[in-house]
Design a protein around this motif. Structure first.
Motif, PDB file in Angstrom:
ATOM      1  N   HIS A  24       2.150  -1.053  -7.933  1.00 58.96           N
ATOM      2  CA  HIS A  24       1.801   0.266  -7.409  1.00 58.96           C
ATOM      3  C   HIS A  24       2.058   1.360  -8.438  1.00 58.96           C
ATOM      4  N   ASP A  66       0.775  -3.872   2.021  1.00 60.49           N
ATOM      5  CA  ASP A  66       0.114  -4.651   0.994  1.00 60.49           C
ATOM      6  C   ASP A  66       0.609  -6.087   1.118  1.00 60.49           C
ATOM      7  N   ARG A  82      -5.584   3.322  -2.187  1.00 61.12           N
ATOM      8  CA  ARG A  82      -6.152   2.137  -2.823  1.00 61.12           C
ATOM      9  C   ARG A  82      -6.493   1.058  -1.800  1.00 61.12           C
ATOM     10  N   ARG A  83      -5.655   0.936  -0.788  1.00 56.87           N
ATOM     11  CA  ARG A  83      -5.863  -0.074   0.263  1.00 56.87           C
ATOM     12  C   ARG A  83      -6.838   0.410   1.328  1.00 56.87           C
TER      13      ARG A  83
END
Lengths: 138, 138
Positions: free
Chosen positions: A111, B32, B87-88
């Motif tokens: 990350h 994540d 991002r996810r």
């Protein structure tokens, strides 16, 4: 190894490459007319020049076990300075100077790696024992 | 007042407004598949929901005299989490929860104010004595 020792190591490493230290410490108030008395607690930065190029350098030694916490603080400060420099339209490039080994630890944090790439964070990687610059990342 | 006390105060303050705490702590690894063992030293966050809305909350009490340093660390961590959430493609909104008085101090720092506005940082301002949310800033 105390924080200021790393600061001096990076200065000497840059001087070996021909850079001249122009501001130490470099404060936001030096970039700006406004006073910023309240940067107590922030890491001292320095300024350097080589030819027409000016850089602002924030040095972090990163001592475990608080490496991630210290990186968060370095990252937050870096972005505030970057914004301040951009806002003033200055030609300074800002760099976060950290030991090469610390960078190898950080880049394994998925990350962190994603975030620093996304935000185009510039790094100077140094070897604190040899007192040399190993890599510029921009 | 210890850091975890603020964490609990903000949780209770949100619960008063109908939020349900869903993750405490909320780790990046919960967002994540990848494990992130290395967030030692980072501030614990928590997750909450109200209806269809999900928030990730990072709480900082900010004790002087290190307020600016602690803010830098909070800011760096906030941005890394924000990037990870984006991002996810997750629907979580991230907030930095700080005492209202700390925000009033921070917003007087011109460079901090410029940077948080530029980067659209979201805040929850709370009153730690009344244990209530004073303001949402987004």
């Amino acid at each position: 190894m105390a924080r200021d020792i790393f600061h001096d190591i990076v200065k000497r490493s840059l001087e070996k490459e021909g850079w001249r230290i122009t501001h130490d410490p470099l404060r936001l108030s030096a970039l700006d007319e406004a006073k910023l008395e309240a940067d107590l607690g922030s890491t001292k930065m320095f300024g350097a020049e080589l030819g027409q190029k000016h850089i602002a350098v924030e040095v972090k030694g990163f001592r475990r076990p608080s490496l991630i916490y210290e990186f968060h603080a370095a990252y937050g400060q870096y972005l505030i300075y970057e914004d301040a420099i951009e806002r003033r339209g200055l030609e300074w490039e800002i760099y976060l100077a950290i030991p090469e080994v610390a960078f190898h630890f950080l880049e394994k944090q998925e990350h962190v790696l994603y975030s620093i790439r996304k935000r185009n964070v510039r790094f100077i990687l140094f070897d604190e024992n040899l007192e040399i610059i190993k890599l510029w990342i921009k």
